[in-house]
Design a protein around this motif. Structure first.
Motif, PDB file in Angstrom:
ATOM      1  N   GLU A 193      21.713  62.650  28.101  1.00 44.36           N
ATOM      2  CA  GLU A 193      20.578  61.721  28.060  1.00 44.36           C
ATOM      3  C   GLU A 193      19.264  62.368  28.506  1.00 44.36           C
ATOM      4  N   LEU A 194      19.343  63.500  29.187  1.00 45.87           N
ATOM      5  CA  LEU A 194      18.132  64.162  29.661  1.00 45.87           C
ATOM      6  C   LEU A 194      17.424  64.865  28.513  1.00 45.87           C
ATOM      7  N   ASN A 195      16.104  64.749  28.481  1.00 43.83           N
ATOM      8  CA  ASN A 195      15.310  65.415  27.447  1.00 43.83           C
ATOM      9  C   ASN A 195      14.869  66.789  27.949  1.00 43.83           C
ATOM     10  N   GLU A 245      13.994  74.055  31.307  1.00 44.46           N
ATOM     11  CA  GLU A 245      13.639  72.635  31.422  1.00 44.46           C
ATOM     12  C   GLU A 245      14.872  71.809  31.754  1.00 44.46           C
ATOM     13  N   ALA A 292      15.399  69.340  34.933  1.00 46.11           N
ATOM     14  CA  ALA A 292      15.813  67.946  34.715  1.00 46.11           C
ATOM     15  C   ALA A 292      17.109  67.632  35.465  1.00 46.11           C
ATOM     16  N   SER A 310      17.688  64.883  38.364  1.00 46.44           N
ATOM     17  CA  SER A 310      18.582  63.767  38.025  1.00 46.44           C
ATOM     18  C   SER A 310      19.556  63.385  39.137  1.00 46.44           C
ATOM     19  N   ASP A 358      18.533  58.746  34.491  1.00 48.06           N
ATOM     20  CA  ASP A 358      18.068  59.698  33.481  1.00 48.06           C
ATOM     21  C   ASP A 358      16.771  59.229  32.829  1.00 48.06           C
ATOM     22  N   ALA A 359      16.632  57.932  32.611  1.00 49.46           N
ATOM     23  CA  ALA A 359      15.408  57.404  31.994  1.00 49.46           C
ATOM     24  C   ALA A 359      14.191  57.718  32.864  1.00 49.46           C
ATOM     25  N   ASN A 382      13.416  61.447  32.557  1.00 47.53           N
ATOM     26  CA  ASN A 382      12.746  61.719  31.283  1.00 47.53           C
ATOM     27  C   ASN A 382      11.281  61.299  31.311  1.00 47.53           C
ATOM     28  N   GLU A 383      11.007  60.201  31.969  1.00 49.94           N
ATOM     29  CA  GLU A 383       9.625  59.718  32.101  1.00 49.94           C
ATOM     30  C   GLU A 383       8.782  60.733  32.873  1.00 49.94           C
ATOM     31  N   THR A 442       9.564  64.040  33.518  1.00 44.45           N
ATOM     32  CA  THR A 442       9.513  65.376  32.909  1.00 44.45           C
ATOM     33  C   THR A 442       8.617  65.412  31.673  1.00 44.45           C
ATOM     34  N   LYS A 443       8.439  64.278  31.022  1.00 43.00           N
ATOM     35  CA  LYS A 443       7.546  64.241  29.859  1.00 43.00           C
ATOM     36  C   LYS A 443       6.155  64.738  30.249  1.00 43.00           C
TER      37      LYS A 443
END
Length: 133
Positions: free
Chosen positions: A18-20, A26, A30, A34, A39-40, A43-44, A46-47
């Motif tokens: 689920e991690l981007n 990277e 992440a 985590s 995970d959401a 991702n927010e 790390t974006k």
């Protein structure tokens, strides 16, 4: 019979992290973020984080305070910022800025245990040496 069981398990547990991330490094960052975090949320964060820093060199050159500021909405962000800074410095100094491809070397990095090492190896390099539960 076995094939049917595998098909059913794959539907329930898809082979997708689920991690981007777009590079092995990277993914390392992440995975560190985590720990005890959704995970959401990772991702927010790390974006935006990866727009500012996305190489070991950039993180190694950043101040701890800069990293903390970027990840401050993540649980245990101060300790995780330390880990990310230390990992970055080790990767630059010992591995030429590359993420190592062995369980033993990954586990020597601060904040990376066996589960994390397995996740990184499999998802970044396609190396399957164990199961991350």
């Amino acid at each position: 019979m076995v094939e049917e069981i595998i098909k059913r398990l794959e539907k329930v547990f898809p082979d997708k992290l689920e991690l981007n991330f777009s590079t092995p490094f990277e993914l390392v960052v992440a995975v560190v973020l985590s720990a005890q975090e959704r995970d959401a949320k990772v991702n927010e964060v790390t974006k935006e984080l990866f727009k500012k820093f996305n190489t070991p060199q950039q993180f190694a050159n950043a101040s701890l305070e800069e990293i903390e500021k970027e990840i401050s909405s993540i649980s245990f962000y101060k300790k995780k910022a330390e880990y990310i800074k230390q990992i970055s410095q080790i990767l630059v100094e010992k591995y030429g800025g590359e993420v190592p491809k062995s369980i033993e070397e990954l586990e020597k990095l601060p904040g990376i245990g066996r589960k994390s090492a397995n996740m990184i190896l499999y998802n970044a390099f396609g190396i399957n040496e164990g199961i991350a539960v």
